[in-house]
Design a protein around this motif. Structure first.
Motif, PDB file in Angstrom:
ATOM      1  N   MET A   1       0.852  -1.173   0.000  1.00 52.56           N
ATOM      2  CA  MET A   1       0.000   0.000   0.000  1.00 52.56           C
ATOM      3  C   MET A   1       0.897   1.236   0.000  1.00 52.56           C
ATOM      4  N   PHE A   2       0.629   2.167  -0.932  1.00 52.91           N
ATOM      5  CA  PHE A   2       1.454   3.369  -1.086  1.00 52.91           C
ATOM      6  C   PHE A   2       0.618   4.594  -0.738  1.00 52.91           C
ATOM      7  N   PHE A   3       1.204   5.489   0.049  1.00 52.97           N
ATOM      8  CA  PHE A   3       0.513   6.699   0.496  1.00 52.97           C
ATOM      9  C   PHE A   3       1.178   7.917  -0.142  1.00 52.97           C
ATOM     10  N   TYR A   4       0.353   8.716  -0.825  1.00 55.51           N
ATOM     11  CA  TYR A   4       0.831   9.953  -1.443  1.00 55.51           C
ATOM     12  C   TYR A   4      -0.010  11.100  -0.910  1.00 55.51           C
ATOM     13  N   PRO A   5       0.586  12.280  -0.667  1.00 57.50           N
ATOM     14  CA  PRO A   5       1.984  12.670  -0.930  1.00 57.50           C
ATOM     15  C   PRO A   5       2.925  12.379   0.236  1.00 57.50           C
ATOM     16  N   GLU A   6       2.461  11.578   1.233  1.00 63.07           N
ATOM     17  CA  GLU A   6       3.277  11.352   2.442  1.00 63.07           C
ATOM     18  C   GLU A   6       4.476  10.446   2.189  1.00 63.07           C
TER      19      GLU A   6
END
Length: 526
Positions: free
Chosen positions: A153-158
């Motif tokens: 799971m990828f979190f953007y913009p963090e």
């Protein structure tokens, strides 16, 4: 205010109250950084920001149960002490440990930059199940859904990453620097790579204050996970130790049959529940009976333990199960005020190549308190006698008459020390030693045998390794480098038999070695 380690299971322990006190009374600007993040996380949870799939297959807002509150409170209080968060959790099944840890890790990845969360599960199915917990939270995220790729799971913009893997694979946990680590069901990891996988994963996490490691599992005997969990009892250990019994789940209930009365085990269980602030009701005990009838008592105690002892002693049949649960930090009375020869007692198991072991104890108000132990191989009688405590009556191995006389000859005669042969149990048609071990176990189960934590190490090591032999029905006293020939437990057994006999619980034989009353009175007057 928050310098002490957490003590779940104490009478005044209330995890929800603890969390609320911190979140409401502590200005967030004055908190350590990780504590501040956890406070914001809790506010997000109670405000309904976290969604889960419940046992009824419905998507609902997470309302933490008592077990989940305990886990969160442990992390919060540890962060308030200004140390990296490290938690070891021994638990019953299906209490929601993975859910609360996943919720915390998701929140931190979503709201703080450059977070790296790693979860290791014991098999592929569990890996996907735990990842689905985080994915489901993301599906309801009102800010921005994270991107998902298989179990990543990828979190953007963090620039945050939440990664779920299966323990035991090549390179699992290696590479990268996670600051959030969740090791799930560690006791079930592949045995051949368990230690290596855990070492690789935990050592990848830097020892900084904004990191978290949570290791949780049901028990599978005294393997790596349980040993690590047990070691966390020490104040100097970096991990905080948590035990979560089955009755923290108030949904485990059944219809109560007519004429429902509690047996001895259930009555003791109710008292254990009160230690956790949980009044165990009849519907929960009815569920327990049904589950035991379904999967068997040994399996139930392992999967749904009420105490740490139950979780590890269920399968093999521990002779003195429950001794761990009788550890106390301090005596409820002043030792110096105890009466010579009457309350001050002990036990001795003589040896040479096998250790000579001595147990010092106090018997007061029908409870035996172990206040000291001594264990040494070889050595002279005078060297062992120097370890005896003033005013104690020691019940000795009844077969070691000469060793007892040799030790008595080294005493000064004005120290109030008595040495007598331990009385033996009477077992009509049965084995005397078996009856004696059962007498010791009975005291433990009744809560009438307590051990000071500071002197318990050798007793616990020996008790952890003394099991009933399934073929002979007797204790299997095979020697081991750590526990010897169970010499300290034998000294305790002799002490118990002496105390029970002297105070009328067992028929008293003639004691030819008693200290004469006139001599005792003279010694007290000196």
């Amino acid at each position: 205010m928050y310098s002490q380690r957490l003590k779940p299971g104490s009478l005044d322990w209330n995890p929800r109250r603890t969390i609320d006190q911190v979140t409401r009374l502590c200005p967030t600007g004055e908190l350590p950084e990780m504590a501040k993040r956890l406070v914001f996380c809790w506010q997000w949870i109670v405000a309904g920001g976290c969604y889960i799939r419940d046992k009824n297959e419905k998507i609902i807002q997470l309302e933490p149960n008592r077990a989940q509150e305990t886990i969160f409170a442990t992390m919060l209080l540890q962060s308030l002490r200004g140390v990296p968060v490290r938690v070891a959790i021994l638990k019953a099944r299906k209490l929601g440990a993975s859910t609360i840890v996943s919720a915390v890790f998701y929140f931190l990845c979503r709201h703080y930059r450059n977070q790296r969360a790693l979860m290791l599960a014991h098999n592929g199915d569990s890996t996907h199940e735990i990842f689905d917990i985080a994915r489901r939270i993301g599906d309801k995220d009102l800010i921005q859904r994270p991107r998902v790729n298989r179990t990543l799971m990828f979190f953007y913009p963090e620039d945050g990453i939440y990664n779920c893997q299966t323990a035991g694979g090549e390179g699992v946990g290696a590479g990268g620097t996670p600051n959030l680590l969740h090791l799930s069901e560690v006791a079930l990891w592949p045995h051949t790579k368990k230690e290596e996988s855990r070492y690789t994963a935990t050592n990848a996490v830097p020892a900084v204050l904004t990191t978290i490691i949570v290791e949780e599992s049901t028990a599978r005997g005294r393997e790596l996970f349980f040993k690590n969990w047990d070691a966390a009892r020490a104040d100097a250990h970096p991990y905080d130790q948590v035990f979560l019994p089955w009755f923290l789940d108030e949904e485990l209930t059944a219809i109560v049959p007519d004429q429902f009365t509690l047996d001895e085990d259930e009555s003791q269980l109710v008292q254990i529940g009160l230690r956790y602030g949980v009044p165990i009701a009849d519907p929960q005990l009815a569920w327990r009976r049904e589950k035991i009838a379904d999967i068997g008592e040994h399996r139930f105690r392992q999967e749904y333990p009420s105490t740490p002892e139950e979780s590890i002693s269920a399968e093999k049949g521990q002779v003195l199960g429950g001794l761990r649960d009788r550890l106390i930090d301090a005596l409820p009375f002043a030792y110096d005020a105890t009466e010579w020869d009457q309350e001050r007692v002990g036990g001795i198991d003589f040896g040479f190549y096998d250790a000579t072991a001595i147990v010092h104890a106090v018997y007061r108000d029908q409870v035996l308190y172990v206040v000291g132990t001594y264990r040494a191989t070889k050595g002279l009688s005078s060297e062992h006698a120097a370890e005896l405590a003033v005013g104690h009556r020691y019940y000795c191995d009844p077969s070691a008459v000469q060793a007892r006389e040799d030790m008595r000859a080294t005493l000064t005669g004005n120290d109030g020390i008595g040495l007598v042969g331990a009385p033996r149990a009477k077992a009509a048609g049965g084995d005397i030693v078996i009856q004696e071990w059962r007498a010791v176990n009975s005291l433990i189960r009744q809560g009438k045998l307590c051990v000071l934590t500071s002197v318990a190490e050798q007793l616990i090591i020996e008790a952890d390794n003394l099991f009933w032999n399934s073929q002979t029905g007797k204790p299997d006293q095979t020697r081991g480098s750590a526990w010897g020939h169970f010499d300290t437990l034998d000294a305790l057994r002799y002490c118990v038999m002496g105390v029970l006999t002297r105070h009328g619980a067992i028929e008293r034989p003639k004691e030819r070695d008693d200290i004469p009353r006139s001599r005792r009175d003279r010694m007290r007057a000196m």
